[in-house]
Design a protein around this motif. Structure first.
Motif, short mmCIF file in Angstrom:
data_model
loop_
_atom_site.label_atom_id
_atom_site.label_comp_id
_atom_site.label_asym_id
_atom_site.label_seq_id
_atom_site.Cartn_x
_atom_site.Cartn_y
_atom_site.Cartn_z
N ARG A 74 -2.02 10.64 -0.74
CA ARG A 74 -1.69 11.83 0.06
C ARG A 74 -0.33 12.36 -0.43
O ARG A 74 0.64 11.60 -0.48
N VAL A 75 -0.29 13.63 -0.78
CA VAL A 75 0.94 14.23 -1.31
C VAL A 75 1.38 15.35 -0.38
O VAL A 75 0.60 16.25 -0.08
N GLU A 117 0.84 -1.21 0.00
CA GLU A 117 0.00 0.00 0.00
C GLU A 117 0.87 1.25 0.00
O GLU A 117 1.90 1.28 0.71
N VAL A 118 0.45 2.27 -0.73
CA VAL A 118 1.17 3.55 -0.71
C VAL A 118 0.70 4.33 0.52
O VAL A 118 -0.47 4.70 0.62
N ALA A 119 1.63 4.56 1.46
CA ALA A 119 1.28 5.29 2.69
C ALA A 119 1.22 6.78 2.44
O ALA A 119 0.60 7.53 3.19
N GLY A 120 1.88 7.24 1.38
CA GLY A 120 1.88 8.66 1.04
C GLY A 120 3.03 8.94 0.08
O GLY A 120 3.83 8.04 -0.22
N ILE A 121 3.07 10.19 -0.38
CA ILE A 121 4.12 10.59 -1.32
C ILE A 121 4.72 11.90 -0.81
O ILE A 121 4.00 12.89 -0.62
N GLY A 122 6.03 11.90 -0.57
CA GLY A 122 6.74 13.08 -0.10
C GLY A 122 7.62 13.62 -1.21
O GLY A 122 8.44 12.88 -1.77
#
Ligand code: G4P
Length: 202
Positions: free
Chosen positions: A183-184, A158-163
């Motif tokens: 979430r970005v 799963e993608v937890a977020g994008i930083g």
């Protein structure tokens, strides 16, 4: 030598923006060259601050791995992984000697470089159920981040977020990633590079 010490009162995001203003070179209306601290020479103090900031932003996201793409994503992603106390994996652009069947593979078209990269990650390093934080240096049209996200999903993770360290908000990447449901968090958002001037979005 080469690493900068910042005044204590500057937040990491302010330090980054100051570096962008002082050292960034605008090429045309589309490209910001930051090879003095991010893309060629690397400022470790700034990278540590970036790592702290992403680690704080995603502290509650259950991240077990950080994923980036070589080469310029590695420095900020490594510092983030260090602060989150999880491993870093970087996707490769070059063919490895590993068997194709042992790799997750995705294509990422670069509008900036006008070339298609095939990016790969070993199946050994991302497992079903992992919550993976994607970190990259630049967000332009989002093709690299989307290819990384597809690799995470191929693995059943799963993608937890994008930083993102520097987002060019006048290109489509952010919109695409938000539409895909991610979430970005971008540390510096650039609204425009017109007339050789860097204008931030906030
Ligand atoms: P996208 O993934 O958001 O669609 O971006 P795009 O394909 O257009 O970008 C291709 C490469 O160019 C990426 O690096 C990206 O980080 C970089 N890039 C895009 N816009 C800029 C910019 O304005 N300034 C700088 N300095 N880089 C930009 P890459 O090919 O993966 O290179 P590297 O990580 O090996 O250095």
């Amino acid at each position: 030598m080469g690493a900068t010490t910042y005044a204590k009162e500057l937040s990491p995001i302010e330090s980054l923006k100051r570096k962008i203003v002082e050292e960034g070179i605008v090429l045309g209306d589309q490209v910001l060259k930051v090879d003095s601290f991010l893309n060629h020479r690397v400022d470790p103090v700034l990278m540590a601050e970036i790592g702290d900031t992403f680690a704080r932003l995603f502290a509650e996201s259950g991240v077990v791995k950080v994923l980036t793409i070589e080469s310029s994503g590695i420095a900020p992603a490594l510092m983030t992984a260090l602060r989150l106390n999880v491993p870093l994996i970087f996707a490769r652009k070059r063919k490895s000697l590993t068997l194709q069947s042992d790799l997750y593979t995705e294509k990422a078209y670069s509008f900036t470089k006008r070339e298609e990269n095939e990016i790969t990650v070993s199946k050994r390093f991302i497992k079903a159920g992992d919550r993976v934080l994607i970190v990259d240096d630049f967000l332009a049209n989002g093709q690299a981040a989307l290819a990384l996200a597809r690799i995470v999903e191929q693995a059943g993770a799963e993608v937890a977020g994008i930083g993102i360290v520097i987002e060019k908000s006048f290109q489509s990447g952010r919109q695409q990633l938000l539409e895909a449901g991610y979430r970005v968090e971008s540390l510096a958002r650039i609204a425009s590079l017109e007339d050789g001037t860097i204008r931030f979005a906030d």
